[in-house]
Write an enzyme that holds these catalytic residues in place. Structure first.
Site, PDB file in Angstrom:
ATOM      1  CG  ASP A 177      -2.117   0.958   1.037  1.00  0.00           C
ATOM      2  OD1 ASP A 177      -2.235   1.552  -0.053  1.00  0.00           O
ATOM      3  OD2 ASP A 177      -2.916   1.110   1.974  1.00  0.00           O
TER       4      ASP A 177
ATOM      5  CD  GLU B  61       7.743   4.931 -12.587  1.00  0.00           C
ATOM      6  OE1 GLU B  61       6.806   4.450 -11.923  1.00  0.00           O
ATOM      7  OE2 GLU B  61       7.571   5.735 -13.503  1.00  0.00           O
TER       8      GLU B  61
ATOM      9  CG  ASP C  25      -5.166  -0.904  -1.018  1.00  0.00           C
ATOM     10  OD1 ASP C  25      -5.824  -0.258  -1.853  1.00  0.00           O
ATOM     11  OD2 ASP C  25      -5.594  -1.194   0.105  1.00  0.00           O
TER      12      ASP C  25
ATOM     13  CG  HIS D  20      -3.400   1.621   5.620  1.00  0.00           C
ATOM     14  ND1 HIS D  20      -3.371   2.804   4.892  1.00  0.00           N
ATOM     15  CD2 HIS D  20      -4.002   1.907   6.792  1.00  0.00           C
ATOM     16  CE1 HIS D  20      -3.952   3.755   5.618  1.00  0.00           C
ATOM     17  NE2 HIS D  20      -4.350   3.235   6.769  1.00  0.00           N
TER      18      HIS D  20
END
Length: 786
Positions: free
Chosen positions: A558, A596, A628, A761
């Site tokens: 994430d 990137e 995600d 996350h």
């Protein structure tokens, strides 16, 4: 070197007979496991009455640069093209068929030059083609306007039905987010019920409050509070982001209009909107629109100056977010139930169907919107078995096992022999209660717990906490855990403790707000939850589910945006390193916008594979990545760029070619699912899956509702399988994903996304919000960030 062959003149090509483009066959993506269930969705079928849409290429000879002039010339020939047209300057779409090539003549008014316009048919499209969607959506915007709804940003709102929350100085505008889209089931109108929260305070009001609070550092405080906020100007219902404040200007200053004349802000608003600006010495707000190019390549740059008095704050104030009661008042109006949601959508459909003007508008392109929501068949996946150390149980319909984890032993527990609690003097009683409750509840959960070193602090200043913790850690090098009792919402203190315990002196740490442990009737369940969290942070294993795939690694990724440096983003990476999916390895990488994400991704995956080898003495045969934070527009980029790069990192291990599955996880979607019985809509049960009708025509995908809905509507998560060399069937992908939603150890129940994504996350949020640096590598095999 042989001489070049002479060119053979090519025969004139015969005109190609155009036929309608065929619609692609959808992928086989439907699973079979589970119980059939009837589900509804916020999608309304659209029927196209036209047989086809015709695409033409338009050329101007001599060339006409000006877009406005091109549009004007085409408008002159409506007798040929008909009134219904979609034209972007070079491509023309019509619902009627012209001759294959049509020649028209116009005169350029600037120099009376005759211009020949050639209109050549290039494609015959089915009316549900993707190429038709942009102008269908233009028609939809006109329909919403006819119904009297106001466009704010991308959504339409009804200010006349605003809900006024007087005591919070807020108002909530109800509205709709609508779009016409094509899915495996055909053309649908997607309608989401949305709300815009506006404050009754203008930016000037906020500035006045800040001035009262701190006259000396007023400008700095304003900058901190306002920059990045979204404001709405009520005179035209436009929203802007505040990028800067122009302190040297005021509404008395002048600016240049389009026609070259000078006018002051005061006169401009008085003349155009009938608004009288009262405060003449306020500064101006600056909004810098993103550089965008208009058709024809013209780049729009520059800045927009706004008057604080006429700009109103949007969104929920920070102070209110921390006020539980105030948020309860607000969410009551925003989190509408499935029944209210469907009632609002049906009301919109009724308004469209009952308005002659909207029906005429839709009819121009042959569109007919159904009056009923989509009702179709889905499935409820089988319930999973939760495994602890010596007991296991099948989940119930509410997918919660909080009672069981409090009374049965976890899979593995780390004995807490040397640990310390730091607390200010006034919290001594609560700490005593907490520690004795810990000792009572630890036994049934299988935890061995010694009494902690209790360290009383002389005050609750951040510096005192940090110095005392540091000196204790120096004195006791075998310390396993630091527990800090805090008073109030102290972000500065939390940040300092986490920086010390995650970077400078790596050790698992637990911050507890004294308010959490101040209610005796809740203390037992709070203590159980804290101990489970502490056990996870120390490297213990709580529970798992049975995953039949062997030699498997599951990865969650994430991205979070760093708050300290606006341009930096943080990637959280978490991978399983054992067969029962109970040991996790986590890493974090930072990147600037032009870097990137993939470079950090490869680094993390290589490190995780090495860790897996250390634990198992072999490498995983299958790797499943849940990624995600990827929107629909970025899926192609992930497939064509990110995955091939990722595959190169296996080359570092000799003759190693694992099977890779790459699944994109999308939470921010407008699709809502409802349970449906006897024309009544409700919230679907956990495990509800939909893998047809609303799915993407280009990808292997499905919608899964893994969690229990307690408030509001059923928002599923959208999973798009972008790469699958393991050849996992739709059933395998769906079941594995649902199993992963059971493994988040902070919550004894299912969550909305697979656990590795949630862990990724959490670690990205901790680093982006508080640490602003990579945590110490010593903690990477523990869930220290829970």
């Amino acid at each position: 070197m042989p001489p070049p062959l002479p060119e053979v003149p090519s025969a004139p090509s015969a005109p190609v007979k155009l036929t309608m483009e065929a619609a692609r066959e959808p992928f086989h993506k439907a699973g079979t496991k589970g119980t059939p269930v009837t589900v509804g969705s916020n999608h309304i079928p659209i029927c196209c009455k036209n047989e086809a849409v015709y695409q033409y290429h338009v050329t101007f000879s001599p060339n006409v640069e000006s877009m406005a002039m091109r549009f004007g010339m085409m408008k002159d020939h409506r007798s040929t093209t008909g009134e219904v047209v979609a034209f972007d300057g070079s491509i023309l779409y019509l619902p009627v068929k012209l001759k294959d090539v049509v020649s028209l003549k116009s005169v350029r008014r600037t120099d009376n030059q005759e211009v020949e316009i050639t209109v050549q048919m290039t494609k015959i499209l089915p009316p549900s083609s993707d190429l038709c969607l942009p102008f269908y959506n233009v028609v939809l915007r006109r329909v919403m306007k006819i119904l009297g709804l106001k466009l704010v940003g991308r959504n339409h709102y009804d200010p006349d039905s605003a809900i006024i929350l007087g005591k919070h100085r807020l108002q909530v505008w109800p509205g709709y987010a609508t779009c016409i889209k094509r899915t495996d089931g055909g053309l649908y109108l997607s309608v989401d019920v949305t709300h815009k929260v506006l404050r009754n305070d203008s930016v000037l009001d906020v500035m006045k409050v800040l001035h009262e609070q701190s006259k000396v550092s007023f400008q700095d405080e304003c900058t901190k509070e306002l920059i990045g906020s979204i404001v709405i100007t009520r005179y035209n219902n436009r929203t802007y982001r505040i990028d800067d404040i122009e302190w040297s200007k005021s509404p008395k200053d002048t600016f240049t209009m389009f026609d070259g004349s000078e006018t002051s802000f005061v006169d401009y608003y008085s003349k155009n909107y009938g608004i009288e600006i009262k405060e003449l010495d306020q500064p101006l707000l600056i909004h810098r629109p993103k550089e965008r190019s208009k058709p024809g390549g013209k780049i729009i740059t520059g800045q927009v100056l706004l008057v604080p008095e006429l700009s109103f704050m949007t969104g929920i104030p920070e102070k209110m977010r921390k006020d539980f009661r105030a948020m309860k008042d607000l969410t009551m109006h925003i989190n509408v139930s499935a029944e209210q949601h469907t009632h609002s959508i049906k009301q919109l459909l009724k308004n469209i169907a009952g308005n002659a003007e909207t029906l005429t508008e839709l009819n121009r392109w042959g569109l007919e919107i159904s009056t009923d929501l989509l009702v179709t068949h889905g499935r409820i996946l089988p319930q999973e078995t939760i495994c602890l150390q010596s007991s296991s149980y099948v989940t119930t319909s509410d997918v919660s096992w909080s009672r069981e984890v409090g009374r049965d032993a976890c899979i593995s527990c780390i004995p807490m022999n040397i640990w310390a609690v730091f607390y200010p003097r006034r919290c001594a009683d609560q700490v005593e209660e907490l520690v004795s409750t810990f000792l009572k509840v630890a036994g049934p959960m299988g935890l061995r717990l010694e009494r902690p070193n209790r360290v009383e602090l002389r005050d609750d200043r951040t510096e005192t906490y940090v110095k005392t913790i540091h000196s204790q850690l120096s004195r006791e090098p075998k310390m396993q855990l630091v527990v800090c009792i805090m008073t109030g919402n102290r972000d500065d203190l939390y940040t300092a403790i986490k920086k010390l315990c995650c970077i400078k002196s790596p050790i698992p740490s637990q911050a507890i707000n004294v308010r959490t442990i101040s209610q005796p009737q809740k203390l037992r369940s709070v203590a159980q939850k804290i101990l489970l969290q502490i056990n996870s942070k120390l490297g213990g294993e709580l529970w798992t589910v049975n995953v039949p795939l062997k030699h498997l690694m599951v990865v969650g990724v994430d991205v979070h945006h760093d708050t300290s440096k606006k341009s930096r983003s943080v990637m959280g990476f978490v991978a399983s390193v054992n067969s029962s999916l109970t040991r996790w390895y986590s890493r974090v990488t930072f990147q600037t916008p032009n870097e990137e994400i993939i470079s950090g991704f490869k680094l993390c995956l290589s490190a995780a594979l090495q860790k897996y080898y250390e634990v198992n003495h072999n490498l995983p045969e299958k790797i499943v990545v849940y990624r995600d934070g990827v929107s629909d527009g970025q899926l192609k980029m992930v497939e064509l760029y990110e995955i091939p790069q990722l595959l190169t990192c296996f080359q570092a291990f000799p003759s190693y070619e694992p099977k890779l599955v790459f699944i994109v996880v999308q939470k921010r979607i407008s699709t809502t699912l409802y349970s449906c019985s006897a024309d009544r809509f409700g919230t679907p049960p956990p495990g509800t899956i939909l893998d047809h009708s609303l799915t993407h025509s280009d990808w292997m995908d499905f919608y899964l509702m893994a969690h229990q809905i307690r408030q509001g509507c059923g928002l599923p998560t959208h999973y798009v399988c972008v790469y699958n060399t393991a050849n996992l069937s739709p059933d395998h992908l769906q079941r594995l994903t649902y199993k992963m939603c059971h493994l988040y150890w902070n919550w004894p129940g299912t969550i909305r996304v697979p656990a590795p994504c949630k862990y990724a996350h959490k670690v990205a949020y901790l680093c982006g919000q508080y640490l602003h640096a990579e945590p110490a590598i010593q903690l990477s095999d523990k869930l220290y960030f829970l």
